[in-house]
Motif scaffolding. Structure first.
Motif, PDB file in Angstrom:
ATOM      1  N   GLU A 437      -5.808  -3.877  -5.480  1.00  0.00           N
ATOM      2  CA  GLU A 437      -4.968  -3.475  -4.340  1.00  0.00           C
ATOM      3  C   GLU A 437      -3.841  -2.540  -4.749  1.00  0.00           C
ATOM      4  O   GLU A 437      -3.175  -1.943  -3.922  1.00  0.00           O
ATOM      5  CB  GLU A 437      -4.361  -4.729  -3.688  1.00  0.00           C
ATOM      6  CG  GLU A 437      -5.264  -5.317  -2.645  1.00  0.00           C
ATOM      7  CD  GLU A 437      -4.673  -6.577  -2.028  1.00  0.00           C
ATOM      8  OE1 GLU A 437      -3.536  -6.930  -2.410  1.00  0.00           O
ATOM      9  OE2 GLU A 437      -5.356  -7.183  -1.189  1.00  0.00           O
ATOM     10  N   ASP A 438      -3.593  -2.449  -6.047  1.00  0.00           N
ATOM     11  CA  ASP A 438      -2.463  -1.628  -6.495  1.00  0.00           C
ATOM     12  C   ASP A 438      -2.913  -0.683  -7.613  1.00  0.00           C
ATOM     13  O   ASP A 438      -2.560  -0.853  -8.765  1.00  0.00           O
ATOM     14  CB  ASP A 438      -1.347  -2.565  -6.997  1.00  0.00           C
ATOM     15  CG  ASP A 438      -0.074  -1.805  -7.375  1.00  0.00           C
ATOM     16  OD1 ASP A 438       0.011  -0.598  -7.071  1.00  0.00           O
ATOM     17  OD2 ASP A 438       0.808  -2.429  -7.995  1.00  0.00           O
ATOM     18  N   PRO A 439      -3.751   0.278  -7.269  1.00  0.00           N
ATOM     19  CA  PRO A 439      -4.323   1.132  -8.310  1.00  0.00           C
ATOM     20  C   PRO A 439      -3.260   1.935  -9.082  1.00  0.00           C
ATOM     21  O   PRO A 439      -3.487   2.337 -10.204  1.00  0.00           O
ATOM     22  CB  PRO A 439      -5.260   2.070  -7.541  1.00  0.00           C
ATOM     23  CG  PRO A 439      -4.798   2.015  -6.135  1.00  0.00           C
ATOM     24  CD  PRO A 439      -4.174   0.670  -5.918  1.00  0.00           C
ATOM     25  N   ALA A 440      -2.109   2.154  -8.467  1.00  0.00           N
ATOM     26  CA  ALA A 440      -1.065   2.916  -9.145  1.00  0.00           C
ATOM     27  C   ALA A 440      -0.158   2.018  -9.969  1.00  0.00           C
ATOM     28  O   ALA A 440       0.751   2.491 -10.635  1.00  0.00           O
ATOM     29  CB  ALA A 440      -0.237   3.694  -8.124  1.00  0.00           C
ATOM     30  N   PHE A 441      -0.407   0.731  -9.891  1.00  0.00           N
ATOM     31  CA  PHE A 441       0.420  -0.242 -10.605  1.00  0.00           C
ATOM     32  C   PHE A 441       1.911  -0.063 -10.299  1.00  0.00           C
ATOM     33  O   PHE A 441       2.752  -0.047 -11.184  1.00  0.00           O
ATOM     34  CB  PHE A 441       0.162  -0.178 -12.112  1.00  0.00           C
ATOM     35  CG  PHE A 441      -1.193  -0.710 -12.489  1.00  0.00           C
ATOM     36  CD1 PHE A 441      -1.352  -2.029 -12.878  1.00  0.00           C
ATOM     37  CD2 PHE A 441      -2.321   0.110 -12.431  1.00  0.00           C
ATOM     38  CE1 PHE A 441      -2.612  -2.526 -13.215  1.00  0.00           C
ATOM     39  CE2 PHE A 441      -3.571  -0.375 -12.760  1.00  0.00           C
ATOM     40  CZ  PHE A 441      -3.724  -1.689 -13.155  1.00  0.00           C
ATOM     41  N   LYS A 442       2.193   0.138  -9.021  1.00  0.00           N
ATOM     42  CA  LYS A 442       3.589   0.248  -8.615  1.00  0.00           C
ATOM     43  C   LYS A 442       4.319  -1.046  -8.889  1.00  0.00           C
ATOM     44  O   LYS A 442       5.483  -1.068  -9.243  1.00  0.00           O
ATOM     45  CB  LYS A 442       3.694   0.583  -7.116  1.00  0.00           C
ATOM     46  CG  LYS A 442       3.598   2.061  -6.826  1.00  0.00           C
ATOM     47  CD  LYS A 442       3.791   2.338  -5.348  1.00  0.00           C
ATOM     48  CE  LYS A 442       5.252   2.305  -4.955  1.00  0.00           C
ATOM     49  NZ  LYS A 442       5.439   2.807  -3.567  1.00  0.00           N
ATOM     50  N   ASN A 443       3.590  -2.127  -8.722  1.00  0.00           N
ATOM     51  CA  ASN A 443       4.170  -3.420  -9.025  1.00  0.00           C
ATOM     52  C   ASN A 443       3.925  -3.723 -10.503  1.00  0.00           C
ATOM     53  O   ASN A 443       2.809  -3.979 -10.917  1.00  0.00           O
ATOM     54  CB  ASN A 443       3.531  -4.499  -8.138  1.00  0.00           C
ATOM     55  CG  ASN A 443       4.202  -5.844  -8.317  1.00  0.00           C
ATOM     56  OD1 ASN A 443       4.877  -6.079  -9.319  1.00  0.00           O
ATOM     57  ND2 ASN A 443       4.016  -6.724  -7.363  1.00  0.00           N
TER      58      ASN A 443
END
Length: 925
Positions: A437-443
């Motif tokens: 769900e977070d491919p950009a690894f913002k979290n």
RNA sequence: GGGCGGUUAGCUCAGCGGUAGAGCAUUCGCCUUACACGCGAAGGGUCGGGGGUUCGAAUCCCUCACCGCCCACCA
């Protein structure tokens, strides 16, 4: 070819600069000459970051390198200077993010690939600008070897290095407290953190014991972190808290029980001797927490806002939270006092935002063994630092260096060459969902899930489609990129072809010199040495040449925000590139910062013009004459003198450049060219070359012409490394004037003295000193007595008391004095009586005197003042010498030649004083 | 809290054990047939203060003062 007399009298650099750079390049002169028995001389450029354009510091750095490279090349070495640029990690990404901000966007409005496209477009633009500027500067770089830290070969080298370190167990991944810049949204290594003294406060907060009996007062500069406190610590030997350790405290505002622990990291003398412990947000507390098994309460998030663990304060910025916490503590009676306090705040070296120590999953490189090897390389003299005063802090830094956090949470850079297999790793469906769900690894915490689940991280540089262990295709690459200094640290290796065993690597590694400012000594130089030793078992360079930093007139560092930057291109346009280079080099005293202002460039521009015009003069007088071989013995004393002076200067230049002191080399050349060559030599030979009585075919004129052309040729060579354009231009003009257009280039060398043994004897030097002294004395009389500049004077020379050496010199060299002092009537009395003419001024020159009849011009009052001052100077000099000579200890302990020197001087001064007294008596009578 | 560097002519800086230097600025003369982006001449400093070593110190040692960097987990 233009006739010399038609050459304009003001040097205009544009044309010359535009002409010669392509000429050098097209003839292949920037490439190292084939080996043979040549020594390799190699410099790898400190690659400028592609953050925009070059500033004055780059101009200095690259000019100095070019001086060294051109010098060694002219001396015959196989010289190679490798060009390139650096992707610049955070710095460059920040530039592009700022551009996006103007469009009202952030990088998260793009996919990672889309954003990287923008980055590459920018890097093309900036990189091109920089390489163009280096050409304008005249840098003799081998453009066929141009490199970029993120080009394919570099990326391969970076991945190879990472894999090599990983295999040796030097690279590991772990959750540590790291320096986090909330604005850049990435971790930083310890040296990327700067410290700034700021005035803040020390808040004293009362923490009550849980049992209601008493309390402890803690002092803190960061009250908001108390929300994450999990203990209070005191020193075990602190009597105030004897027996208290182990008691529970009720944490105000959060109403949590926390223990009082004893830990010797606590300084009893500071504040109250009790420290609140926040393991998740302070490095010392992190360690205390580890020793006592304390839990971590993360109350500050990666976005710089309070997390949900901060209870009522969740979501606030750190600053807001601090205000509210302090207000709440005060309202509830926990705030004891607030006192002003100065402390060092950690700030980001790229954006000056306050750094937060945060727990985070990162990659580290174990550096202790590597750093130790690097330190030994310098201690054992294999890597020498110039000036040597930098060696101590450099080695000290290496000796207490901690593991290097190499992962960054930005997009621009070398993505970590590590893959994770979601199929054979330890991942629950929930974890996989969160990763997907977070491919950009913002979290940031999602990344921890990814890393911690990996049983076997797959280290490889090429894109991975299937897991080599289970064949699964659910593979995810580690999203972090490497610290930009990781690839910079490999630069000397990657530019020469590593990891392949290339010809260039064999020939040019280790490189010769690394030239840089001291601000990146640890950040970069230390890393290159560590990595070179670790990966190739050899140092990357033998000499580190450290120069100062360019500052503005007030001594401030140049920066865009202060609006005090001087653009090298503007200076080049206004004053010429050679002037810029000369100004920079001549002021770059070893290890000293320099203050730059227009004045410096004006002086250098004038020097270039002086070179231009002196060359014009020489060429005008050479026109139509061919070079001829005239032995130095057959030349005049002034010819031999200037040849000697030039030879001396050249050997000084070589010595200074060898010692990495180009500023002294520049100054030596300036002094020789302007004072000796122009002010004296050219003026001395003018009468031989022009005028009615001159014999152009005579030996004197031929010898002077030959000497002029040889010295000019030599001095143009000597100046070429510093001022390449004007010297190349004039050198070709000189030779075409002589009718023997050279096929080669000045930049190809050689760099040597045209005369094998110009230093035959001292007689010429003494003779010229006498001429200079006499001319100066006579000019002073003329000036003081307001003799009209054009008026020729009579001079009566009293040699009755002079030595025979003086008599001989004077008879040989008098014509020079006559000419330079504009004398019409030169009469010499060698023996017998010499009476002082009435109405005359007088002067002492060495061991004789001169009288200048000045009927109608003489001002006796002025003459008296002049002679009195002269006498006073001589008298005080005599007193000093007498004092020394009458001191038996001086005679006993000082070296004999020094005693003799002073005795001689005393005799001379006495004679001079006697003459001056006689002059003054005559004036009175 | 450590370490390093600086303090020399009005300004910017050399010099780092033997009588204080340069460039710019200042004053006075000069378009002297290479250069006025020039030529000639001049004035200007008890080399931050105080001790010491030495025959001799701007230069070496100690100390103080101020300025500037770098390093350091004193909340």
């Amino acid at each position: 070819m233009q006739r010399p007399q038609d050459i304009p009298s003001v040097y205009s650099p544009e044309e010359t600069e535009a002409k010669w750079y392509p000429a050098w390049e097209s003839r292949g002169s920037f490439k190292p000459r084939p080996n043979g028995d040549r020594t390799a001389f190699t410099i790898v450029i400190p690659p400028p970051n592609v953050t925009g354009s070059l500033h004055m510091g780059h101009a200095l750095n690259n000019t100095l390198q070019d001086v060294l490279v051109r010098w060694r090349r002219m001396k015959g070495d196989a010289a190679l200077w490798v060009p390139g640029t650096d992707h610049g990690g955070i710095a460059t990404q920040n530039v592009v993010e700022k551009l996006l901000k103007k469009e009202g966007k952030t990088r998260h409005d793009f996919s990672r690939d889309q954003f990287l496209e923008r980055m590459w477009a920018w890097r093309k633009e900036s990189g091109d600008t920089i390489l163009h500027q280096l050409r304008r500067l005249g840098c003799s770089l081998d453009w066929t070897r141009t490199r970029f830290t993120m080009d394919e070969a570099s990326s391969r080298a970076v991945a190879a290095a990472f894999a090599a370190f990983f295999e040796r167990g030097l690279i590991y991944q772990g959750v540590r407290l790291v320096n986090w810049c909330p604005r850049c949204a990435t971790a930083l290594s310890d040296i990327e953190v700067e410290h700034e003294e700021r005035s803040g406060f020390l808040w004293h907060i009362r923490y009550p014991f849980a049992d209601g009996r008493g309390d402890v007062v803690v002092a803190t500069t960061r009250p908001e972190t108390m929300l994450g406190d999990t203990a209070v610590a005191v020193n075990s030997s602190d009597e105030r808290y004897a027996g208290q350790a182990g008691r529970m405290i009720r944490l105000p505002l959060m109403d949590r029980p926390i223990p009082l622990v004893a830990d010797d990291a606590v300084d009893s003398a500071f504040g109250t001797g009790a420290v609140k412990v926040t393991p998740a947000h302070d490095a010392t507390d992190f360690e205390i927490g580890a020793r006592h098994g304390l839990p971590h309460e993360r109350v500050i998030g990666f976005d710089g806002k309070m997390t949900s663990r901060a209870g009522a304060f969740a979501g606030l910025s750190i600053k807001e939270c601090r205000e509210k916490v302090v207000a709440a503590l005060e309202a509830q009676g926990f705030l004891v006092k607030v006192e002003p306090h100065r402390n060092a705040v950690s700030i980001c070296y790229r954006c000056s935002t306050t750094i937060e120590p945060l727990e985070s999953s990162q990659w580290f490189l174990k550096t202790s063994a590597m750093a130790d090897a690097a330190a030994r390389a310098t201690e054992e003299g294999r890597v020498q630092i110039h000036p040597a005063s930098w060696a101590k802090p450099y080695v000290a830094w290496l000796r207490n260096n901690r593991d290097w956090c190499v992962s960054r949470q930005i997009w621009w850079g070398h993505q970590i060459p590590v893959w994770y297999c979601l199929d054979c790793g330890d991942y629950s469906d929930e974890k996989i969902r969160r990763i997907r769900e977070d491919p950009a690894f913002k979290n940031e915490s999602v990344k921890s899930i990814l890393r911690e689940g990996a049983r076997r991280p797959i280290v490889q540089s090429d894109p991975l489609s299937a897991c080599p262990h289970c064949g699964g295709t659910n593979v995810v690459r580690d999203p972090d990129v490497l610290d930009t200094w990781f690839s910079s640290g490999l630069w000397p290796l990657t530019t020469l072809g590593w990891p392949d065993e290339t010809e260039a690597l064999r020939r040019h590694y280790p490189t010769s010199v690394l030239a840089t400012g001291h601000e990146i000594l640890y950040l970069w130089v230390a890393r290159m040495v560590m990595m070179g030793l670790a990966l190739r078992n050899d140092i990357p360079f033998r000499d580190v040449f450290i120069h100062g930093i360019v500052r503005d007139k007030q001594g401030r560092k140049m920066s865009k925000s202060l609006n005090n930057v001087i653009d090298p291109l503007d200076i080049m346009k206004k004053f010429g590139t050679d002037a810029l280079r000369f100004a920079l080099v001549s002021q770059a005293s070893p290890g000293r910062d320099m203050q730059m202002a227009d004045d410096n460039f004006v002086g250098a521009r004038n020097f270039a013009n002086k070179i231009w015009n002196a060359s014009r003069f020489v060429m005008m007088n050479l026109n139509g004459h061919r070079p001829e071989a005239i032995p130095l013995a057959d030349r005049s004393p002034v010819d031999r003198w200037v040849v000697q002076r030039f030879a001396d200067t050249l050997s000084e230049v070589n010595a200074y450049l060898t010692q990495f002191d180009p500023a002294q080399a520049a100054r030596a050349l300036y002094g020789f060219f302007w004072n000796d060559f122009c002010d004296w030599y050219i003026e001395l030979v003018k009468p031989l070359l022009t005028g009615a009585e001159t014999d152009p075919a005579g030996i004197a004129a031929r010898s002077a012409r030959q000497t002029l052309s040889e010295v000019l040729d030599g001095v143009l060579r000597a100046l070429h490394p510093i001022m390449p354009f004007i010297t190349e231009e004039l050198w070709h003009a000189l030779w075409s004037t002589l009718g023997t257009s050279p096929t080669g280039l000045l930049m190809d060398g050689p760099f040597e003295c045209p005369w094998s043994d110009p230093l035959s004897d001292d007689e010429d030097r003494r003779g010229l000193a006498l001429v200079q002294e006499a001319v100066t004395a006579l000019r002073t009389v003329r000036s003081d007595m307001n003799v009209p500049p054009g008026k020729r004077i009579a001079v009566l020379v009293n040699l009755t008391g002079a030595s025979s050496a003086t008599k001989q010199r004077l008879s040989r060299l008098a014509s020079h004095i006559v000419h330079l002092a504009k004398i019409a009537d030169w009469r010499v009395v060698e023996s017998g009586e010499c009476s002082r003419p009435p109405q005359s001024a007088s002067a002492v020159v060495g061991d004789f005197e001169v009288f200048i009849p000045l009927e109608g011009l003489i001002d006796f009052a002025k003459e008296r003042v002049r002679l009195e001052k002269w006498k006073a100077d001589a008298a005080s000099s005599l007193v000093r010498d007498e004092e020394r000579l009458t001191n038996p200890e001086f005679r006993q302990r000082a070296p004999a030649d020094k005693v003799a020197e002073i005795e001689t001087r005393r005799t001379e001064t006495k004679a001079q004083l006697a003459r001056l007294d006689a002059f003054l008596r005559a004036l009175a009578g």
